[in-house]
Design a protein around this motif. Sequence first.
Motif, PDB file in Angstrom:
ATOM      1  N   VAL A  53      39.663 -85.160  35.160  1.00 40.59           N
ATOM      2  CA  VAL A  53      40.661 -86.223  35.313  1.00 40.59           C
ATOM      3  C   VAL A  53      41.816 -85.732  36.181  1.00 40.59           C
ATOM      4  N   GLU A  54      42.260 -86.578  37.094  1.00 40.87           N
ATOM      5  CA  GLU A  54      43.385 -86.225  37.953  1.00 40.87           C
ATOM      6  C   GLU A  54      44.680 -86.158  37.141  1.00 40.87           C
ATOM      7  N   PRO A  55      45.566 -85.219  37.480  1.00 37.50           N
ATOM      8  CA  PRO A  55      46.856 -85.151  36.796  1.00 37.50           C
ATOM      9  C   PRO A  55      47.615 -86.477  36.910  1.00 37.50           C
ATOM     10  N   ARG A  56      48.418 -86.772  35.923  1.00 39.03           N
ATOM     11  CA  ARG A  56      49.242 -87.984  35.813  1.00 39.03           C
ATOM     12  C   ARG A  56      48.418 -89.233  35.512  1.00 39.03           C
ATOM     13  N   ALA A  57      47.131 -89.078  35.296  1.00 38.29           N
ATOM     14  CA  ALA A  57      46.306 -90.223  34.922  1.00 38.29           C
ATOM     15  C   ALA A  57      46.460 -90.487  33.424  1.00 38.29           C
ATOM     16  N   GLU A  58      46.141 -91.704  33.017  1.00 41.11           N
ATOM     17  CA  GLU A  58      46.140 -92.020  31.596  1.00 41.11           C
ATOM     18  C   GLU A  58      44.797 -91.607  31.009  1.00 41.11           C
ATOM     19  N   VAL A  59      44.864 -90.899  29.903  1.00 35.14           N
ATOM     20  CA  VAL A  59      43.663 -90.478  29.185  1.00 35.14           C
ATOM     21  C   VAL A  59      43.697 -91.173  27.828  1.00 35.14           C
TER      22      VAL A  59
ATOM     23  N   LEU B 236      50.154 -81.155  29.559  1.00 39.63           N
ATOM     24  CA  LEU B 236      49.323 -80.791  30.711  1.00 39.63           C
ATOM     25  C   LEU B 236      49.485 -81.773  31.866  1.00 39.63           C
ATOM     26  N   GLY B 237      50.351 -82.785  31.693  1.00 43.04           N
ATOM     27  CA  GLY B 237      50.633 -83.715  32.784  1.00 43.04           C
ATOM     28  C   GLY B 237      49.872 -85.023  32.745  1.00 43.04           C
ATOM     29  N   TYR B 238      49.317 -85.374  31.600  1.00 46.39           N
ATOM     30  CA  TYR B 238      48.563 -86.632  31.480  1.00 46.39           C
ATOM     31  C   TYR B 238      49.326 -87.616  30.603  1.00 46.39           C
ATOM     32  N   TYR B 239      49.143 -88.885  30.858  1.00 44.05           N
ATOM     33  CA  TYR B 239      49.627 -89.930  29.958  1.00 44.05           C
ATOM     34  C   TYR B 239      48.542 -90.111  28.908  1.00 44.05           C
ATOM     35  N   HIS B 240      48.882 -89.893  27.667  1.00 41.76           N
ATOM     36  CA  HIS B 240      47.868 -89.898  26.619  1.00 41.76           C
ATOM     37  C   HIS B 240      48.069 -91.083  25.691  1.00 41.76           C
ATOM     38  N   THR B 241      47.042 -91.888  25.553  1.00 42.38           N
ATOM     39  CA  THR B 241      47.030 -93.013  24.624  1.00 42.38           C
ATOM     40  C   THR B 241      45.956 -92.750  23.592  1.00 42.38           C
ATOM     41  N   GLN B 242      46.363 -92.744  22.324  1.00 43.01           N
ATOM     42  CA  GLN B 242      45.406 -92.563  21.234  1.00 43.01           C
ATOM     43  C   GLN B 242      45.081 -93.927  20.644  1.00 43.01           C
ATOM     44  N   VAL B 243      43.807 -94.196  20.483  1.00 39.68           N
ATOM     45  CA  VAL B 243      43.347 -95.429  19.870  1.00 39.68           C
ATOM     46  C   VAL B 243      42.378 -95.051  18.753  1.00 39.68           C
ATOM     47  N   VAL B 244      42.798 -95.294  17.533  1.00 39.04           N
ATOM     48  CA  VAL B 244      41.950 -95.004  16.383  1.00 39.04           C
ATOM     49  C   VAL B 244      41.130 -96.257  16.102  1.00 39.04           C
ATOM     50  N   MET B 245      39.837 -96.175  16.315  1.00 40.46           N
ATOM     51  CA  MET B 245      38.959 -97.344  16.214  1.00 40.46           C
ATOM     52  C   MET B 245      38.694 -97.775  14.773  1.00 40.46           C
ATOM     53  N   GLU B 246      38.538 -96.819  13.882  1.00 39.23           N
ATOM     54  CA  GLU B 246      38.269 -97.088  12.466  1.00 39.23           C
ATOM     55  C   GLU B 246      37.136 -98.097  12.251  1.00 39.23           C
ATOM     56  N   GLY B 247      36.138 -98.047  13.121  1.00 41.34           N
ATOM     57  CA  GLY B 247      34.990 -98.935  12.982  1.00 41.34           C
ATOM     58  C   GLY B 247      35.268-100.391  13.311  1.00 41.34           C
ATOM     59  N   ASP B 248      36.404-100.676  13.941  1.00 44.88           N
ATOM     60  CA  ASP B 248      36.792-102.049  14.273  1.00 44.88           C
ATOM     61  C   ASP B 248      36.136-102.469  15.592  1.00 44.88           C
TER      62      ASP B 248
ATOM     63  N   TRP C 161      41.819 -87.713  17.435  1.00 44.04           N
ATOM     64  CA  TRP C 161      41.524 -86.316  17.154  1.00 44.04           C
ATOM     65  C   TRP C 161      42.640 -85.416  17.693  1.00 44.04           C
ATOM     66  N   GLN C 162      43.077 -84.462  16.876  1.00 42.83           N
ATOM     67  CA  GLN C 162      44.196 -83.576  17.214  1.00 42.83           C
ATOM     68  C   GLN C 162      43.915 -82.645  18.387  1.00 42.83           C
ATOM     69  N   GLY C 163      42.681 -82.475  18.741  1.00 41.05           N
ATOM     70  CA  GLY C 163      42.343 -81.625  19.876  1.00 41.05           C
ATOM     71  C   GLY C 163      42.887 -82.120  21.203  1.00 41.05           C
ATOM     72  N   TYR C 164      43.331 -83.377  21.249  1.00 45.76           N
ATOM     73  CA  TYR C 164      43.889 -83.950  22.479  1.00 45.76           C
ATOM     74  C   TYR C 164      45.416 -83.958  22.496  1.00 45.76           C
ATOM     75  N   ASP C 165      46.058 -83.469  21.440  1.00 48.33           N
ATOM     76  CA  ASP C 165      47.505 -83.601  21.291  1.00 48.33           C
ATOM     77  C   ASP C 165      48.329 -82.976  22.414  1.00 48.33           C
ATOM     78  N   ASN C 166      47.804 -81.995  23.086  1.00 48.85           N
ATOM     79  CA  ASN C 166      48.560 -81.283  24.119  1.00 48.85           C
ATOM     80  C   ASN C 166      48.447 -81.925  25.509  1.00 48.85           C
ATOM     81  N   LEU C 167      47.711 -83.000  25.662  1.00 44.81           N
ATOM     82  CA  LEU C 167      47.497 -83.581  26.993  1.00 44.81           C
ATOM     83  C   LEU C 167      48.790 -83.958  27.712  1.00 44.81           C
ATOM     84  N   PRO C 168      49.798 -84.519  27.030  1.00 45.53           N
ATOM     85  CA  PRO C 168      51.044 -84.808  27.760  1.00 45.53           C
ATOM     86  C   PRO C 168      51.692 -83.556  28.355  1.00 45.53           C
TER      87      PRO C 168
END
Length: 73
Positions: free
Chosen positions: A30-36, A50-62, A41-48
Amino acid sequence: MRIRRRLLSRLKVVEDRSKRTLEKFVTESVEPRAEVITDGWQGYDNLPKLGYYHTQVVMEGDPEKVDEWLPMV
């Protein structure tokens, strides 16, 4: 207001779901400054830091969330 652009999905089977492995995949795919958009999952918590816009979406089976955030996956 959020303007959504074309979404590109990057999927890969990885050896584990550690922060190190996931960050390596993102930085190589993924290119820097892109939205991810990820699940909660906590494994993605450091993405901001690293220069990424991070959006977390918890699906919960919905199925409506799945259709909105992951169309055609």
